[in-house]
Scaffold this active site. Structure first.
Site, PDB file in Angstrom:
ATOM      1  N   ARG A 314     -27.847 -25.597  -7.769  1.00 14.86           N
ATOM      2  CA  ARG A 314     -28.786 -26.157  -8.761  1.00 14.86           C
ATOM      3  C   ARG A 314     -28.232 -27.363  -9.524  1.00 14.86           C
ATOM      4  NH1 ARG A 314     -30.502 -23.966 -12.602  1.00 14.86           N
ATOM      5  NH2 ARG A 314     -32.610 -24.774 -12.461  1.00 14.86           N
ATOM      6  N   CYS A 346     -15.288 -31.013  -1.047  1.00 19.04           N
ATOM      7  CA  CYS A 346     -14.952 -32.437  -1.017  1.00 19.04           C
ATOM      8  C   CYS A 346     -16.183 -33.300  -1.203  1.00 19.04           C
ATOM      9  CB  CYS A 346     -14.320 -32.781   0.328  1.00 19.04           C
ATOM     10  SG  CYS A 346     -13.136 -31.570   0.839  1.00 19.04           S
TER      11      CYS A 346
END
Ligand SMILES: *Cc1c(COP(=O)(O)O)cnc(C)c1O
Length: 422
Positions: A314, A346
Site C-alpha cells: 500500500r 532493491c
C-alpha cells in the site's frame, strides 16, 4: 476502535502479547484480531437494523478462509469478484444464497461455476456481460437474480486508483443509460432483475459522495419501477474509509453511514445490501515486523525492517500512510528521532515511511504497522523470492496460524524445469 493496545508495557493483540506471536511464528507476520473483525461487522449490521439488509463482506480486503468463516458464522454475506473468492467463501461454509458476485470481467467459466453452485445475485457491469450470462443461464434453465451496476458519475474524492464512480472509470453502466439497459435486460431469457448496484470507490472519508450517489439510485429506482421493473434490492457497495493515522480527524462511523442510507433510500421498501471490506478488516490487522538494522546515513537515518513492499504494497502503490509503532511501549516523553522506515528490497519504492518520528529502536526490536488488515496479505507477492508471510488470528488469549509461512523448498519446488533443460 480495535483490540491492539499496550498493556504492561507491551503491545497486545487482544490478550496475546505480540512478542509471543513473534517468538512462536517469526516475523514478518500478519496478525488479526477476531474481536475487532466481529465488532466492525456488527457495527454495520446495527447501522442497517432499521430495515431488511445483508452486510456482504468484500472478500478481496482480506480473504483468508478463517476470517471468512468468522464473519460468515456471525451472519455476514460475502461480496466476491472471482471464482477463487467464491470458492473461499464456500470453503468457509457461507451458503451460495448469501454470496453476491461483482466485477467487471467475469469469465464464462466463472459464471458457470457460480450458477452451478448457487449464488444470491450477480451484479452486471456491461452489455456483453449480461448477454453472455443470459445465454448461459437460459441454457441451464435458470432465472438468475441480477442487478446492474450503475455509474452515478460522482467524485468520491479519494485516491485516483481506488475511485470507481466517475464516468471515466471502467466500472458499471452510465446511470443516464440505465433505463434502456434495464429494458433490454428484462427482455432477455435467464435473467431476473431484482435491483440496482452501485460502488463509487474505496477509503471515502466523507459521506457526501455516498449521499449524492444514493440519491441518484433512489431516483432511478422510482423510474425503473415506473417502467415496470421489480426493484426489491439495492446493493450500495462498500468504500467507507478508516482512520489510518490516529492523529487525523476520524472518518464517519458506520452508524452515520447507515443514517445516510436510510435518509436517501429508506422509504423505497428495498432490502439493502452493502459490501464493506476495508472498514471491517483494515484496523483488525497489523503487520508485525523486526528491525534488521538501524543505519545512520548522511542526514538521514534508516530503520531497515524484515517486512517489505512485497508483503505490504500500500505505501508503494497508493502512497498510503500506516501508523508504525514499537511493540515495547515507549516511555512517555522519551526522545524521538526521525527515521525512514524501509524494507530490504532493491527498489526505492520499498519505503514504508519517510522522516517518521520514532522512539529509540535497536536492531532486533519488534515493530507493528497498524491498519494493515485490509489490502495487505491479499496483495502480497513473492517478489525478491521472499516467501509469503504467515497470517495469524487471535481470539482472546489464544492464537492460531491461519496461513503458514512456506519453506524455501516449498516456494522453489513450485517451479519446474522443462525436459530439454534437464
Ligand atoms: C473493492 C470493492 C468493495 C469494498 O470496498 P472497501 O473500500 O474495501 O469497503 C465493495 N464492492 C466492490 C464492487 C468493490 O470493488
Amino acid at each position: 476502535m480495535d483490540h491492539f493496545l499496550y498493556r504492561d508495557g507491551m503491545l497486545h493483540a487482544e490478550d496475546v502479547p505480540l512478542s509471543d506471536i513473534a517468538r512462536g511464528v517469526g516475523t514478518p507476520a500478519y496478525v488479526y484480531s477476531a474481536a475487532t473483525l466481529l465488532r466492525h461487522f456488527h457495527l454495520f449490521d446495527e447501522a442497517l437494523a432499521w430495515g431488511p439488509h445483508l452486510v456482504c463482506y468484500a472478500v478481496k480486503a482480506a480473504s483468508n478462509v478463517a476470517i471468512l468463516k468468522l464473519l460468515g458464522d456471525a451472519g455476514a454475506g460475502m461480496d466476491v469478484v472471482s471464482e477463487g473468492e467464491y470458492r473461499r467463501a464456500r470453503a468457509a461454509g457461507v451458503p451460495g444464497d448469501r454470496i453476491v458476485f461483482s466485477g467487471v470481467g467475469k469469465t464464462e467459466a466463472e459464471m458457470r461455476y457460480v450458477l452451478e453452485n448457487g449464488i444470491r445475485q450477480i451484479n452486471l457491469e456491461s452489455e456483453p456481460e449480461y448477454r453472455l450470462l443470459s445465454k448461459i443461464a437460459a441454457e441451464m434453465g435458470l432465472d438468475v437474480p441480477v442487478t446492474v451496476r450503475v455509474n452515478p458519475d460522482v467524485d468520491a474524492k479519494t485516491h485516483e486508483k481506488i475511485a470507481t464512480g466517475k464516468s471515466d472509470n471502467k466500472f458499471g453502466i452510465p446511470i443516464a443509460r440505465a433505463r434502456e439497459v434495464y429494458a433490454e435486460l428484462a427482455s432477455l431469457p435467464g435473467l431476473k432483475v431484482v435491483g440496482i448496484d452501485v460502488h463509487i470507490g474505496s477509503q471515502l472519508t466523507d459521506l457526501d459522495p455516498f449521499r449524492a450517489a444514493y440519491r441518484k439510485v433512489a431516483d432511478l429506482t422510482r423510474a425503473l419501477r415506473e417502467d415496470g421493473h421489480e426493484i426489491t434490492r439495492l446493493d450500495l457497495g462498500g468504500g467507507l474509509g478508516i482512520p489510518y493515522a490516529r492523529s487525523n480527524l476520524a472518518p464517519p462511523v458506520p452508524m452515520e453511514y447507515g443514517q445516510v442510507i436510510r435518509e436517501e433510500v429508506g422509504d423505497l421498501g428495498c432490502e439493502i445490501e452493502i459490501e464493506p471490506g476495508r472498514l471491517i478488516a483494515g484496523n483488525a490487522g497489523i503487520l508485525l515486523t523486526s528491525t534488521i538494522f538501524v543505519k545512520e546515513g548522511e542526514g538521514r537515518d534508516f530503520l531497515i525492517v524484515d517486512a517489505a513492499m512485497n508483503d505490504l504494497i500500500r505505501p508503494a502503490m497508493y502512497g498510503a500512510h500506516h501508523d508504525i509503532v514499537p511493540v515495547i511501549e515507549p516511555t512517555p516523553g522519551a526522545d524521538t528521532r526521525a527515521f525512514d522506515i524501509v524494507g530490504p528490497i532493491c527498489e526505492t519504492g520499498d519505503t514504508f515511511a519517510k522522516g517518521r518520528d520514532m522512539p529509540q529502536v535497536d536492531a532486533g526490536d519488534l515493530i507493528a504497522f497498524r491498519s494493515a488488515g485490509a489490502y495487505g496479505a491479499v496483495m502480497s507477492s513473492e517478489y525478491n523470492s521472499r516467501p509469503l508471510i504467515p497470517e495469524v488470528l487471535v481470539q482472546g488469549d489464544q492464537y492460531a496460524v491461519i496461513r503458514p509461512r512456506p519453506t524455501y523448498d516449498e516456494m522453489i519446488s513450485r517451479d519446474s524445469v522443462p525436459h530439454w533443460l534437464e
